[in-house]
Scaffold this motif. Structure first.
Motif: not given
Length: 355
Positions: A152-158, A161-164
Motif C-alpha cells: 500500500y502506497i500511502a500519502s499522509f497519515p490522516i 488513509v488509515i481506514r482505507d
C-alpha cells in the motif's frame, strides 16, 4: 418641457423593458494536483465539466490546480470568493482550515470541502466512501496474490488513509488468512517519481499486488513492467497497465456536484456531512481484469453488491486494534464520527502505525 414631449416621456416610462438574462451562478473549484494527474483531481474536474454540460449557461465554472495545502490554499480560496464565485468546492483534506477561515469572511457564499469534518452555516463537507472500494480491492487482491504479500502506497497519515488501509487488509483477510499488508508512506498526493520508487521498493520485498492512495498511474505502470498487479486510484487507470490492472476504484463526483449546485440555486441547500459510496454510484468498481477466473469475478461482484445494498458494512465488529484491544463490539457498525477519527490499525496488521 412642452406638453407633447411630456406625454412622450410618460409613454416611454410605460413601455415594457426587455428582460435581462439571469447572470450565471459562478462556481469555483480548488484542486491539490493537476487536472492531468489521471486520478483524484482529474476526476473532480470531470465532475466540473459535467456541471457545465448539465446546466449550460446557467453556470460559469473556474478552477485552480496544483494548489499547495496551507497558506497558498487560503489565498486561492479567498481570491475565488472575491472574484464573485457563489459556490466554492475545495477538494483536499489539507484545505479544511483555509476553507473554514475564508467561509467566515464571506457568509453570503457557499463553501463545500472534500474529506474534512468542519462545518458552518455556509460550509458543508463531502466525502466519497473510498473504504467501500478498498474493501473490494482487498478481496480481489487476496484472491489473486501468489506471495500473500500486498503493498500500500500511502500519502499522509490522516483518518481517511488509515481506514482505507484497514479496509484493504480486512477485505484481503476475509478470503486469505495468510495475508501480509506492507505500507510505504510517501507524504505526497502526486509525485510520479516518488510513487514509482515506492512501488518498486514494495515489489522488491515480495509484494505482487500494489494498492495506492496517491494520484498518478506511476505505481500501476511499475507493476505492469514487473509482471505484478496494480489497482487504479480515483479514476479508471486500466489503459496505463492493461495486464497489471486488477481493477480501479473510481470516484464519480458529477451527481453530487450537480445536485448540490441545484440545491443552492433553489435556495434549499443546508450544510451537511455528505458521504457517497457504492449505493450512490459516487464509488464505482470498474475494469475488473478479464483474465480473472469466473469464480473470483463472482466473489468480487458478490462483495460489491453486498456493500452496495447495505447488507454488509466493512467496519462491523468485532474489530480489535494491533494490540488486541476490542475497539468495536460484535455486530456493531462503526459510526461516521468514529470512522472520521480512525487512528489505529486493525489486528493482524504488521506495519508500524505512523507517528
Amino acid at each position: 418641457m412642452s406638453l407633447k414631449r411630456s406625454l412622450a416621456f410618460a409613454a416611454a416610462l410605460t413601455l415594457p423593458v426587455p428582460a435581462m438574462a439571469d447572470d450565471p451562478m459562478k462556481v469555483g473549484f480548488v484542486y491539490v494536483g493537476p487536472i492531468g494527474d489521471h486520478g483524484w483531481s482529474y476526476q473532480h474536474d470531470l465532475g466540473r465539466l459535467s456541471v457545465e454540460e448539465h446546466f449550460g449557461d446557467k453556470v460559469s465554472t473556474t478552477y485552480v490546480e496544483n494548489v499547495n495545502e496551507g497558506a497558498d490554499a487560503e489565498r486561492t480560496i479567498r481570491r475565488l470568493a472575491q472574484a464573485g464565485n457563489d459556490i466554492i468546492f475545495t477538494t483536499s483534506f489539507g484545505f479544511m482550515n483555509p476553507t473554514e477561515r475564508v467561509a467566515k469572511e464571506f457568509p453570503d457564499k457557499t463553501f463545500l470541502h472534500a474529506t474534512g469534518y468542519k462545518q458552518a452555516d455556509n460550509l458543508g463537507t463531502y466525502l466519497s466512501v473510498t473504504y467501500e472500494g478498498r474493501y473490494v480491492t482487498g478481496v480481489a487482491a487476496g484472491l489473486e496474490t501468489k506471495t500473500n504479500t500486498l503493498g500500500y502506497i500511502a500519502s499522509f497519515p490522516i483518518p481517511e488513509v488509515i481506514r482505507d488501509i484497514n479496509a484493504v487488509y480486512l477485505g484481503a483477510k476475509s478470503v486469505n488468512p495468510d495475508i501480509d499488508l506492507r505500507v510505504v508512506w510517501v507524504n505526497t498526493w502526486f509525485d510520479p517519481a516518488r510513487e514509482a520508487d515506492a512501488a518498486n521498493t514494495l515489489m522488491d520485498q515480495g509484494v505482487d499486488v500494489i494498492v495506492q492512495h496517491t494520484d498518478s498511474p506511476a505505481p500501476l505502470i511499475a507493476a505492469e513492467r514487473r509482471g505484478n498487479w496494480g489497482v487504479g486510484q480515483a479514476s479508471d487507470m486500466r489503459d496505463f497497465g492493461p495486464k497489471a490492472h486488477l481493477l480501479s476504484v473510481v470516484n464519480d463526483w458529477a451527481p453530487y456536484y450537480i445536485d448540490t449546485i441545484q440545491q443552492v440555486m433553489d435556495g434549499t441547500w443546508e450544510s451537511q456531512d455528505y458521504w457517497g459510496g457504492l449505493a450512490e454510484d459516487v464509488i464505482q468498481i470498474v475494469g475488473v481484469n478479464e483474465s480473472l477466473s469466473a469464480e473470483n469475478k463472482a466473489k468480487i461482484e458478490a462483495v460489491t453488491e453486498s456493500i452496495r445494498s447495505g447488507e454488509f458494512h466493512p467496519f462491523t465488529g468485532p474489530l480489535k486494534n494491533q494490540a488486541g484491544e476490542l475497539m468495536v463490539e460484535d455486530g456493531v457498525t462503526m459510526t461516521r464520527a468514529e470512522l472520521s477519527g480512525m487512528n489505529w490499525y486493525v489486528e493482524g496488521m504488521t506495519a508500524n502505525y505512523p507517528e
